[in-house]
Design an enzyme around this catalytic site. Sequence first.
Site, short mmCIF file in Angstrom:
data_model
loop_
_atom_site.label_atom_id
_atom_site.label_comp_id
_atom_site.label_asym_id
_atom_site.label_seq_id
_atom_site.Cartn_x
_atom_site.Cartn_y
_atom_site.Cartn_z
N CYS A 125 7.52 -1.26 -4.68
CA CYS A 125 6.27 -0.50 -4.67
C CYS A 125 6.47 0.76 -3.83
O CYS A 125 7.18 0.73 -2.83
CB CYS A 125 5.14 -1.34 -4.07
SG CYS A 125 3.52 -0.53 -4.15
N GLU A 186 2.14 -1.34 -7.70
CA GLU A 186 0.83 -0.72 -7.84
C GLU A 186 0.59 -0.47 -9.33
O GLU A 186 1.19 0.43 -9.92
CB GLU A 186 0.80 0.59 -7.04
CG GLU A 186 -0.38 1.49 -7.31
CD GLU A 186 -1.74 0.80 -7.26
OE1 GLU A 186 -1.99 -0.02 -6.35
OE2 GLU A 186 -2.55 1.05 -8.16
N HIS A 242 -9.55 -2.52 2.81
CA HIS A 242 -8.95 -2.92 4.09
C HIS A 242 -9.47 -2.20 5.33
O HIS A 242 -9.12 -2.59 6.46
CB HIS A 242 -7.42 -2.82 4.07
CG HIS A 242 -6.76 -3.57 2.95
ND1 HIS A 242 -7.09 -4.87 2.62
CD2 HIS A 242 -5.80 -3.20 2.05
CE1 HIS A 242 -6.35 -5.26 1.60
NE2 HIS A 242 -5.57 -4.27 1.22
N CYS A 359 2.54 -12.10 -1.42
CA CYS A 359 2.86 -10.69 -1.22
C CYS A 359 4.33 -10.37 -0.95
O CYS A 359 4.70 -9.88 0.11
CB CYS A 359 2.03 -10.16 -0.07
SG CYS A 359 0.31 -10.66 -0.15
#
Length: 368
Positions: A125, A186, A242, A359
């Site tokens: 990413c 993404e 976030h 993740c």
Amino acid sequence: MSMIHLLPSEAERRRTALLDLDLAEVTEVVTGLGQPAFRARQLWEWLYRRYAADFDAMHTLPKALRERLAEEYTVQVLTPVAQVVSAARDTLKVLFRLRDGQTIEAVLMLYDKRRTLCISSQAGCAMGCTFCATAQGGLARNLTAGEIVAQVLFFARYLADPALEPQTEVARPTTVTNIVLMGMGEPMHNYNNVWKALRRLTDPEAFGLGARNITLSTVGLVPMIDRMAEEGIQIGLAVSLHAPNDALRSSLVPINKRYDVATLLDAAARYTQKTKRRVTFEYALMAGINDSPELAHELGAKIRHLLCHVNLIPLNPVPDSPYQPTSDADTAAFAEILRSYGISTTVRLRRGIEINAGCGQLKRALAA
Ligand code: SAH
């Protein structure tokens, strides 16, 4: 599963991935080999309704056709190289190797009624979020549409066949009911391939999952959120927020310097107006960083007018990272404050922590 992995031969790598082709292109391939067009439909069904892993399995096709196809085409664009099942046997994580040796992860979460699949959109990413394991290696490349679809077909095959290992707690045969694009990468940074895959996955003639059962999660590439609003299929949108203000968000999510919080919330508002669908904001709680009651109030005040839902994510600890998860008590308090603003708020269940399912962590654990 062996720990010795042979990379595919040059010949194998040169074969065209059938999963990258639409039905019209598959029909051209089949008729080009001198076969009637109905054979293309059969082949399509083997791929997307019966989840055939290779041409050998497609026994309603003439053997000669299968052999000709196998010379130039392939169905196998990814190979599982590691699988881990959680202690509760309700989460299965798979590390796949792609044909060029890159690796990606996908996770199957087995709930009472839902079988939710979390898939990757890129190998690595480029977004650089400071708390994310995938960010640490940077971007290797975009996944092709076929590689995105193949992750789903792998798990669909697994769920359909009770004999396939590993054994998990859910009774099989069953089906994939939900997909989230929350694995590596993404999705908005690989827009075209992701949408080609989403159309294949929702096409009633192909995989045929309801668009409402699929959620695309983005770091907040604003022009692409506007583009998604125009697509006209009801894929759910989740935005990784976030933090409620620019100083904090830019320190966690660097792309915030390009598309700041106000710009992002405007795009989310346009999306809800255009699609009449609510947007989900993801918020990974990090102790002492973004979890104070003041920040909860700031967030609540900024998004209370939006058609939205907040999903509070307990942070998956990443090795060598300064960020630690927020305590359960502080998480509950944060959620209560948001609810006091009338915002529907849930705390995501922790899944697969002990199997490094969060993740980018399996890839990292194996590389260590
Ligand atoms: N790039 C997309 C989708 C992939 S990540 C996005 O940013 O939304 C899916 C979600 O997991 C995002 O909300 C991401 O911010 C979050 N995430 C990343 N690292 C995490 C960690 N260590 N703990 C908890 N959530 C994390």
